[in-house]
Design an enzyme around this catalytic site. Structure first.
Site, PDB file in Angstrom:
ATOM      1  N   THR A   1       0.831  -1.209   0.000  1.00  0.00           N
ATOM      2  CA  THR A   1       0.000   0.000   0.000  1.00  0.00           C
ATOM      3  C   THR A   1       0.866   1.260   0.000  1.00  0.00           C
ATOM      4  OG1 THR A   1      -0.091  -0.339   2.373  1.00  0.00           O
ATOM      5  CG2 THR A   1      -2.050  -0.949   1.143  1.00  0.00           C
TER       6      THR A   1
ATOM      7  N   ASP B   1       9.816   1.048   4.723  1.00  0.00           N
ATOM      8  CA  ASP B   1      10.913   0.390   5.451  1.00  0.00           C
ATOM      9  C   ASP B   1      11.847   1.421   6.072  1.00  0.00           C
ATOM     10  OD1 ASP B   1       9.672  -1.719   4.276  1.00  0.00           O
ATOM     11  OD2 ASP B   1      11.261  -2.151   2.836  1.00  0.00           O
TER      12      ASP B   1
ATOM     13  N   TYR C   1       8.241  -7.012  -8.171  1.00  0.00           N
ATOM     14  CA  TYR C   1       7.819  -5.855  -7.357  1.00  0.00           C
ATOM     15  C   TYR C   1       7.541  -4.666  -8.279  1.00  0.00           C
ATOM     16  CZ  TYR C   1       7.968  -2.379  -3.602  1.00  0.00           C
ATOM     17  OH  TYR C   1       7.657  -1.364  -2.728  1.00  0.00           O
TER      18      TYR C   1
HETATM   19  C1  GLA Z   1       9.086  -3.836   0.397  1.00  0.00           C
HETATM   20  C2  GLA Z   1       9.251  -2.360   0.051  1.00  0.00           C
HETATM   21  C3  GLA Z   1       8.256  -1.515   0.830  1.00  0.00           C
HETATM   22  C4  GLA Z   1       6.827  -2.045   0.677  1.00  0.00           C
HETATM   23  C5  GLA Z   1       6.781  -3.562   0.933  1.00  0.00           C
HETATM   24  C6  GLA Z   1       5.422  -4.150   0.621  1.00  0.00           C
HETATM   25  O1  GLA Z   1       9.430  -4.059   1.744  1.00  0.00           O
HETATM   26  O2  GLA Z   1      10.559  -1.937   0.342  1.00  0.00           O
HETATM   27  O3  GLA Z   1       8.343  -0.180   0.418  1.00  0.00           O
HETATM   28  O4  GLA Z   1       6.311  -1.740  -0.581  1.00  0.00           O
HETATM   29  O5  GLA Z   1       7.747  -4.252   0.172  1.00  0.00           O
HETATM   30  O6  GLA Z   1       4.462  -3.673   1.491  1.00  0.00           O
END
Ligand code: GLA
Length: 388
Positions: free
Chosen positions: A39, A174, A224
């Site tokens: 999200t 993160d 991703y």
């Molecule tokens: C990874 C990315 C985050 C986020 C998650 C999924 O950890 O670094 O920014 O998008 O995936 O929620």
């Protein structure tokens, strides 16, 4: 933590010698996300917390034009000039170098220094070892070289380092969690406005258990990036009903009214995940604040099911861990955490069930997948900081 600190200091001195000039030691944590997955880059809500494991950095200025980088985790090391950064293969030093590159691009002058990193986050587990290296570098350089940037700038700069230098188009969760973490709290972040709130996490008789599939996440970054562009396609199609800029703008109800504008089954599923997940974050926080852990657990389960069926980022390893976890009495909920495609799950497990949980989930997973999973009790710690 004490022994980790002694270890990295000892490694630093062994490598760079013991000078009179004082070395500094910094730490930035990894994170586990409780709910709100995929999200963040859709301007939505997330609810992560910082862990007690992360990356340590011992650093000392060396009065040269060179920055020397080494780690206790890998053999590869580097010595780079202070004024220009070039990515080096797929090596770990791209994470700190990416951060240095961002400082240079903002017009700051770096100084020569010796750096020893040491990570206690399991690699490739989806617990943000990379964000913790970025944040510890950004935090240390900012303080040591007197750049005086705000923590929020360091978060954005670290995310950009990963986007531009490492080539992963990650969102901001993160780095945010690694910087802003607070002991025994989770962080509710609005990833569009960057407003946030730390919320106490007192799961009483329950523990947050992280289970590691120990599957290496091959291809994760390309998938991703593909999910990101599918979300962008959804935004374009949904904009026919009136311009929107990101999926997080839409309530679940509004989405249901206009979802017919998406003429591609896959894109529809991707958008449905993001928008329903956003609502789940709000519901989960409400549940937590009314001490309804059972409801919180149900929402974790629904989140995983949506990531499995609509967003399709789980895979047999994560699904197996989650299914087996849910069979154990005393488990309120279980879901994948992080980007997916391998990595870890997070489960809410009653104290009395912990042993049974690790033995029965461990055994069933080993029998089905052929790998031994690892289990950690999540200890929720503070964000990036200087240690001494
Ligand atoms: C990874 C990315 C985050 C986020 C998650 C999924 O950890 O670094 O920014 O998008 O995936 O929620």
């Amino acid at each position: 933590m004490e022994s980790d600190i002694l270890f990295v200091k000892r490694e630093f001195i062994e490598k760079y010698g013991n000078h009179t000039k004082k070395m500094q030691i910094y730490f930035a944590p990894g994170r586990v996300n409780l709910i709100g997955e995929h999200t963040d880059y859709n301007g939505g809500f997330v609810f992560p917390c910082a862990l007690n494991f992360g990356t340590y950095l011992v650093v000392r200025l060396n009065r040269t034009e060179q920055i020397r980088l080494a780690t206790t985790n890998f053999r590869f090391e580097g010595s780079v000039s202070t004024n220009r950064m070039e990515p080096q293969g797929k090596h770990w030093i791209n994470y700190p170098m990416g951060v240095m590159d961002q400082f240079i691009k903002r017009g700051f002058t770096l100084s020569g220094m010796d750096m020893m990193f040491s990570g206690t986050v399991p690699n490739s587990a989806g617990l943000s070892s990379s964000a913790s290296i970025e944040m510890v570098t950004a935090f240390a350089l900012n303080e040591l070289l007197g750049f005086n940037l705000e923590l929020m700038d360091l978060i954005k700069l670290s995310q950009k380092a990963e986007n531009e230098f490492v080539g992963v188009n990650c969102g901001i969760m993160d780095q945010f969690a690694s910087a802003m973490g607070k002991k025994d709290h989770a962080i509710f972040i609005n990833c569009h406005t960057l407003d946030y709130q730390t919320i106490p996490l007192n799961p009483g008789d329950y523990k947050i258990i992280i289970s590691n599939t120990n599957k290496r996440r091959g291809l994760a970054s390309s998938k991703y990036n593909e999910r990101r562009s599918q979300c962008e396609s959804a935004v374009k199609m949904l904009s026919q009903a009136g311009k929107i800029s990101f999926l997080g703008e839409l309530s679940l109800q509004r989405f249901q009214e206009i979802q017919h504008l998406i003429n591609d089954g896959i894109i529809l599923k991707r958008a449905r995940h993001v928008i329903s997940e956003n609502q789940r974050v709000l519901d989960a926080i409400a549940a937590l604040q009314s001490d309804d852990l059972t409801r919180f657990g149900q929402l974790m389960n629904e989140s995983h099911n949506s990531l499995r069926d609509d967003y399709e980022v789980t895979g047999i390893e994560l699904d197996t861990l989650v299914e087996e976890a849910r069979k154990v009495d005393g488990v309120l909920g279980s879901r994948m955490t992080g980007a997916g495609f391998g990595g870890c799950t997070v489960s809410l497990v009653h104290n009395n069930s912990l042993n049974h949980f690790t033995s029965s989930v461990g055994m069933a997973y080993k029998n089905k997948i052929g790998l031994k999973p690892d289990f950690y009790i999540a200890e929720i710690g503070d964000g990036a900081r200087r240690l001494e």
